[in-house]
Design a protein around this motif. Structure first.
Motif, short mmCIF file in Angstrom:
data_model
loop_
_atom_site.label_atom_id
_atom_site.label_comp_id
_atom_site.label_asym_id
_atom_site.label_seq_id
_atom_site.Cartn_x
_atom_site.Cartn_y
_atom_site.Cartn_z
N VAL A 1 -1.15 -3.24 13.01
CA VAL A 1 -1.26 -3.26 11.55
C VAL A 1 -0.77 -1.92 11.01
N PRO A 2 -0.36 -1.88 9.74
CA PRO A 2 0.17 -0.63 9.19
C PRO A 2 -0.92 0.39 8.92
N GLY A 3 -0.54 1.67 8.98
CA GLY A 3 -1.44 2.78 8.67
C GLY A 3 -0.73 3.77 7.77
N LEU A 4 -1.31 4.97 7.65
CA LEU A 4 -0.71 5.98 6.78
C LEU A 4 0.66 6.42 7.25
N ALA A 5 0.98 6.20 8.52
CA ALA A 5 2.32 6.52 8.99
C ALA A 5 3.37 5.68 8.28
N ASP A 6 2.96 4.54 7.75
CA ASP A 6 3.89 3.65 7.03
C ASP A 6 3.83 3.87 5.52
N LEU A 7 3.18 4.96 5.08
CA LEU A 7 3.02 5.17 3.65
C LEU A 7 4.35 5.35 2.94
N ASP A 8 5.27 6.09 3.55
CA ASP A 8 6.57 6.31 2.90
C ASP A 8 7.30 5.00 2.67
N ARG A 9 7.22 4.10 3.65
CA ARG A 9 7.87 2.80 3.48
C ARG A 9 7.23 2.02 2.33
N LEU A 10 5.89 2.06 2.24
CA LEU A 10 5.19 1.37 1.16
C LEU A 10 5.58 1.96 -0.20
N VAL A 11 5.60 3.30 -0.28
CA VAL A 11 5.97 3.95 -1.54
C VAL A 11 7.40 3.62 -1.92
N GLY A 12 8.30 3.62 -0.92
CA GLY A 12 9.69 3.27 -1.21
C GLY A 12 9.83 1.87 -1.76
N ALA A 13 9.09 0.92 -1.20
CA ALA A 13 9.16 -0.45 -1.70
C ALA A 13 8.66 -0.53 -3.14
N GLU A 14 7.60 0.23 -3.46
CA GLU A 14 7.08 0.20 -4.84
C GLU A 14 8.07 0.86 -5.80
N ARG A 15 8.74 1.93 -5.35
CA ARG A 15 9.73 2.58 -6.21
C ARG A 15 10.89 1.64 -6.51
N GLU A 16 11.27 0.83 -5.55
CA GLU A 16 12.34 -0.13 -5.79
C GLU A 16 11.96 -1.15 -6.85
N LEU A 17 10.63 -1.37 -7.01
CA LEU A 17 10.16 -2.30 -8.04
C LEU A 17 10.03 -1.64 -9.40
N GLY A 18 10.36 -0.34 -9.48
CA GLY A 18 10.37 0.32 -10.78
C GLY A 18 9.20 1.24 -11.04
N THR A 19 8.30 1.44 -10.10
CA THR A 19 7.15 2.30 -10.30
C THR A 19 7.52 3.73 -9.93
N GLU A 20 7.23 4.67 -10.82
CA GLU A 20 7.47 6.08 -10.54
C GLU A 20 6.27 6.66 -9.80
N ILE A 21 6.48 7.10 -8.57
CA ILE A 21 5.38 7.53 -7.71
C ILE A 21 5.65 8.93 -7.21
N GLU A 22 4.63 9.77 -7.29
CA GLU A 22 4.67 11.12 -6.72
C GLU A 22 3.67 11.19 -5.57
N VAL A 23 4.10 11.61 -4.40
CA VAL A 23 3.24 11.73 -3.24
C VAL A 23 3.02 13.21 -2.96
N VAL A 24 1.76 13.62 -2.93
CA VAL A 24 1.39 15.01 -2.68
C VAL A 24 0.55 15.06 -1.41
N ARG A 25 0.96 15.93 -0.49
CA ARG A 25 0.21 16.12 0.76
C ARG A 25 -0.29 17.55 0.82
N GLU A 26 -1.56 17.72 1.09
CA GLU A 26 -2.17 19.03 1.18
C GLU A 26 -2.88 19.16 2.52
N GLY A 27 -2.81 20.35 3.09
CA GLY A 27 -3.48 20.62 4.35
C GLY A 27 -2.65 20.19 5.55
N GLU A 28 -3.14 20.58 6.72
CA GLU A 28 -2.48 20.24 7.97
C GLU A 28 -2.85 18.80 8.36
N PRO A 29 -1.87 17.89 8.43
CA PRO A 29 -2.21 16.49 8.74
C PRO A 29 -2.85 16.36 10.13
N TYR A 30 -3.75 15.47 10.24
CA TYR A 30 -4.36 15.09 11.52
C TYR A 30 -4.61 13.60 11.50
#
Length: 446
Positions: free
Chosen positions: A316-345
């Motif tokens: 099943v998908p996880g946060l590793a697939d977040l960019d793909r999900l955001v890209g699909a939403e942007r193609e539908l016309g939604t303006e999305i900003e993704v902010v990442r803070e801290g060292e990912p774990y």
């Protein structure tokens, strides 16, 4: 989101207006039940007996005044007939709800001997006719009510008028009016407070009762529908969670078993302790996988068992697939900003899937209920825990055919409870919507 429905609690219930006498009515019902008068039949019988006692008492006071004050030679037989007519007229109220027209017309007919036996200058009216007219107003439809009241007034006026004082003894009483036509008009006019006004009051009360009954029925139906929708959403969400748990178990634990078996074969250097440790890992992995499948199988909807075979082994998908999900939403016309803070774990598998679903549901809600709004997705990896926040500004709702979006928030709350996270969802100060999902540090894998 701004303007959307976020759960059964947010839906506007059908208001049931309170009446000024609703509390008094409930108190009266409680008192009558306490004294044993339960049911309409018993209460109507008690009302008939009480009205008969009051009406006969009033009649006897009048007869006493006529005989001993005004010296009217009223016979004992006439007094007995008057008493019987007044009592019978009142006792008809015992069937007022079963036969309201019979109660009204019969009571009016029993008024005729009273009018005939008393002098024209004397008028006595029992309480039964008022109650009978009121009851007809509460129970009968307008055409039947008009017919019943008209018939009672005609009987009271056309028959009662000529019968007035017909059998009464001579009485030296002041006439009510010098004009012979006036008593007839007065008799007709007396039918208005006797029949018409109580019937109008009863019609109003009956209409309001039916209206309130319809409101209560509608409110009960809507509450039941809301419960069914919520329960259905919970069942569907639990089934979906069960499927994802199964996928996680099949994907990760199966890999663990394979890797442990390979390690066991490769170690092969007469290191008995290492071999036994790897064998234990493989045994525990298989046991865990079987246990998870047993639990998930109990949670699954039986209708899915035959059709989900192709999906059961897929990750099943996880946060590793977040960019793909955001890209699909942007193609539908939604303006999305993704902010990442801290060292990912990495997060625990179930928490990782849950976080992904929270973002997915929030972006879907923003697209459906705040079209054109800018969306900000924040992922903060900190020492205290992981924070996920999805916030959108105000926007316009679009027609999507998707109803009761608040059930999505309900599903996100259930997911959060499963992994020990906290979920907050609500409007922002500028009319937008924010979803905040926070997982404590012990919920992630470092």
């Amino acid at each position: 989101m701004g303007g959307q429905d976020h759960g059964p609690a947010a839906r506007t219930a059908v208001p049931v207006p309170a009446t000024p006498f609703s509390g008094a009515g409930e108190l009266a019902d409680a008192l009558l039940d306490r004294v044993g008068l339960r049911g309409r039949a018993r209460r109507d019988a008690a009302l008939a007996a009480a009205v008969a006692a009051a009406s006969v008492g009033m009649l006897w006071l009048l007869l006493f005044s006529l005989v001993h004050v005004d010296a009217v030679a009223l016979s004992a037989a006439a007094g007995a007939v008057l008493t019987a007519a007044m009592a019978a007229q009142s006792l008809l109220l015992a069937v007022r709800r079963r036969y309201p027209v019979v109660c009204l017309v019969g009571g009016t007919a029993l008024q005729l001997p009273v009018m005939a036996l008393l002098p024209p200058e004397v008028g006595v009216q029992g309480l039964a006719l008022f109650i009978a007219a009121y009851t007809c107003g509460t129970l009968l439809p307008v055409p039947r009510l008009l017919g019943a009241v008209t018939g009672a007034v005609v009987l009271y006026w056309l028959v009662g008028g000529p019968a007035q004082g017909l059998l009464a003894p001579p009485a030296d009483l002041p006439p009510a009016s010098g004009d012979s036509a006036v008593p007839w008009l007065e008799l007709l006019a007396s039918g208005v407070p006797t029949f018409v006004l109580p019937a109008l009051v009863g019609a109003y009360v009956g209409t309001r009762r039916r209206y309130l009954g319809l409101l209560r029925t509608r409110a009960a139906e809507e509450a039941r529908a809301e419960r069914e929708r919520a329960e259905s959403a919970i069942r569907a969400e639990r089934t979906r969670m069960a499927r994802e748990l199964h996928d996680i178990a099949a994907h990760h634990l199966s890999g663990m078993v394979v890797q442990a078996g390979a390690a066991e074969r490769l170690i092969g250097r007469d290191d008995e302790a290492a071999r036994e440790a790897m064998a234990w890992v493989r045994s525990q992995g298989r046991e865990t996988l079987a246990g998870l499948r047993s639990v998930v199988g109990a949670l699954r909807d039986p209708a899915e068992d035959g059709g989900a075979g192709a999906e059961q082994g897929a990750p099943v998908p996880g946060l590793a697939d977040l960019d793909r999900l955001v890209g699909a939403e942007r193609e539908l016309g939604t303006e999305i900003e993704v902010v990442r803070e801290g060292e990912p774990y990495g997060l625990a598998p179930i928490a990782d899937v849950t976080a992904y679903r929270v973002v997915q549901e929030s972006l879907t809600n923003a697209r459906d209920h705040a079209a054109g709004a800018r969306v900000r997705v924040l992922l903060r990896h900190g020492a205290e825990g992981f924070v996920l926040e999805v916030e959108n500004g105000p926007g316009g709702a679009r027609a999507t055919g998707r109803e009761h979006r608040g059930l999505g928030v309900l599903g996100m709350r259930e997911r959060a409870q499963v992994v020990g996270a906290a979920l907050e969802a609500g409007p922002t100060g500028d009319g937008g919507w924010r979803v905040r999902w926070e997982l404590p540090a012990d919920g992630g894998e470092r």
